[in-house]
Scaffold this active site. Sequence first.
Site, mmCIF file in Angstrom:
data_model
loop_
_atom_site.group_PDB
_atom_site.id
_atom_site.type_symbol
_atom_site.label_atom_id
_atom_site.label_comp_id
_atom_site.label_asym_id
_atom_site.label_seq_id
_atom_site.Cartn_x
_atom_site.Cartn_y
_atom_site.Cartn_z
ATOM 1 N N ARG A 298 -2.076 -0.545 -8.466
ATOM 2 C CA ARG A 298 -3.440 -0.197 -8.063
ATOM 3 C C ARG A 298 -3.522 1.328 -8.091
ATOM 4 N NH1 ARG A 298 -6.188 1.105 -2.623
ATOM 5 N NH2 ARG A 298 -8.336 0.407 -2.927
ATOM 6 N N ASP B 188 0.829 -1.193 0.000
ATOM 7 C CA ASP B 188 0.000 0.000 0.000
ATOM 8 C C ASP B 188 0.870 1.251 0.000
ATOM 9 O OD1 ASP B 188 -2.293 1.501 -0.020
ATOM 10 O OD2 ASP B 188 -3.137 0.624 1.806
#
Length: 279
Positions: free
Chosen positions: A156, A103
């Site tokens: 992402r 992330d």
Amino acid sequence: MSSRFVAGMEIEDVLKAAASMETQEIASTLDSLGENVNTPAEARRSADIYHRLLDAIQTRQLNANISVKLTQMGMDLGHDLAREIVSGLVDHAVAANTFVRVDMEGSEYTQATIDLVRSIHDVPANRGHVGIVIQAYLLRSEKDIASLTADGIRIRLCKGAYKEPPNVAFPDKADVDANFVKLTHTLLTSGLYHGIATHDEAMVEATRQCVRERHVDPKSFEFQMLYGVRRDLQRALVAEGFNVRVYVPFGAEWYPYFMRRLAERPANVLFIAKNMLKQ
């Protein structure tokens, strides 16, 4: 309220949620809540939860992967510690035939995160098993995407949820949206399998339009959304033939997770309130 957006406190809770979504043809990414650990022992305990998740994903043959935050893996205590821990998780993901998404946190971690992911992805056995998150509101993201896709790293794409200064991020929503669409076009035509993470119907429609105009295979990427958010839209996209993956957070750190997100950007309060009223 939290039960709408957090799967539960225990590993078994998130595994049940993942299995339930799989019956709806929705994949999942499992996220053990927590960040900014204070000791190496805490970082290793956090990693152990993910190792248990990877074992369960393999044993139960779930269409799932994991997402980790570097500050939860000890980044603030030393880059070598974080790299060692994340490398171990990626090794496990390779064995389990799944994937680790690293992330992206605040902009002070952007370059270090990119460097760490690139170094792990450079190991031949790891290619295709580790990816990263890029935030469309950062001014640097177009260049970052160009270099990451050139290396074959899966991305992402999200808008970004942290409060950043105008010399680092676009301050106006219209500019963020325009950059999100631009970067989406780049990703969908890159030949790699990426995730387009949005609940914004305008961004979803812009992605659909790119698919139509560029003749993109709808199975060559996935839409990604958060657990409990726009479940109606998730189901609609599956019915249209798109791949959909839902990020499923769980764990005892749910309260600080919510409070930090709300404190960082007050607009997140309205976002949550709106989604409490939707299916």
